[in-house]
Design a protein around this motif. Sequence first.
Motif, short mmCIF file in Angstrom:
data_model
loop_
_atom_site.label_atom_id
_atom_site.label_comp_id
_atom_site.label_asym_id
_atom_site.label_seq_id
_atom_site.Cartn_x
_atom_site.Cartn_y
_atom_site.Cartn_z
N GLU A 42 0.94 -1.25 -0.07
CA GLU A 42 0.06 -0.24 0.02
C GLU A 42 0.93 1.12 -0.13
N ARG A 57 -4.43 4.00 3.09
CA ARG A 57 -5.41 4.04 3.86
C ARG A 57 -5.19 3.02 5.05
N ASP A 90 -7.55 1.79 6.82
CA ASP A 90 -8.76 1.09 6.70
C ASP A 90 -8.63 0.11 5.82
N GLU A 91 -8.04 0.39 4.24
CA GLU A 91 -7.73 -0.25 3.17
C GLU A 91 -6.63 -1.64 3.84
N ALA A 130 -6.21 -2.53 6.71
CA ALA A 130 -7.01 -3.58 7.54
C ALA A 130 -7.86 -4.38 6.92
N THR A 131 -8.60 -3.94 5.90
CA THR A 131 -9.59 -5.04 5.09
C THR A 131 -8.76 -6.00 4.38
N LYS A 132 -7.75 -5.50 4.00
CA LYS A 132 -6.93 -6.74 3.38
C LYS A 132 -6.15 -7.59 4.06
N THR A 133 -5.95 -7.18 5.36
CA THR A 133 -5.26 -8.33 6.37
C THR A 133 -6.30 -8.79 7.10
N HIS A 134 -7.77 -8.49 6.88
CA HIS A 134 -8.72 -9.19 7.81
C HIS A 134 -8.37 -9.05 9.33
N THR A 135 -8.33 -7.88 9.34
CA THR A 135 -7.90 -7.37 10.96
C THR A 135 -8.76 -6.02 11.13
N THR A 136 -8.63 -5.40 11.90
CA THR A 136 -9.19 -3.91 12.20
C THR A 136 -8.21 -2.92 12.46
N LYS A 137 -8.73 -1.48 12.12
CA LYS A 137 -7.71 -0.41 12.36
C LYS A 137 -7.37 -0.39 13.73
#
Length: 218
Positions: free
Chosen positions: A29, A39, A41-42, A44-51
């Motif tokens: 990224e 970002r 947030d992006e 976090a989405t791609k790592t299947h975790t949270t911000k």
Amino acid sequence: MNSVVSKPEKRRRNSDLTRVNIIAVATEEFADKGFAGARVDEIATKTHTTKRMIYYYFTDKEGLYKSVLEHAYSVIRAQERELDLEGLNPTAAVRALAELTFDHHEQHPNFIRLVANENMLRGEHIEKSELLSGLGAPAADLVSQILHDGQQSGAFRSDVDALDIHMLISSYCVFRIANRYTFKALFDRDLTDSTHREHLRTMLGDMVVAFLTSKAPS
């Protein structure tokens, strides 16, 4: 008898894997979009975790970016430490180092993009990293030892230092990756095309050796 992994050790392993995954995705990224454009947030989405989880590990976006830079530089420094120069004369040793750099930069194009992005930020984040401030020394020390041996034997010119050679090698290797698209557009030659690889790799070694073994201007 099967060994049983304790819960604390299992949690630590899972935590380490999570960090590794976050670093890998964040590297893509930040290399692609730069510090400002990436970002969390992006990621976090791609790592299947949270911000929130990312900030737990890295404090904030800047902490994550700094960790990405530290990891990227640590990879090449580790490869340099593992370079086996035993039994090589200085000429062969400096060629081996040049070829290692060539191979690393080819295999890690995101490293080049991260460095380019950080230079656009004027080294702001590298300057804040205690780890990175010490990572230049091993590279300089390795070149210094090769250079010292070559100068002591009379094989190398005496009017250059380790950072001169490090710059010479790095500039060639970085140019090949960083400018591949503009070079292709202007000259219709892909510098990363496999048909040119061995020629360019050999040319780098020849160039460094030719410079070091040439006579210093009087």
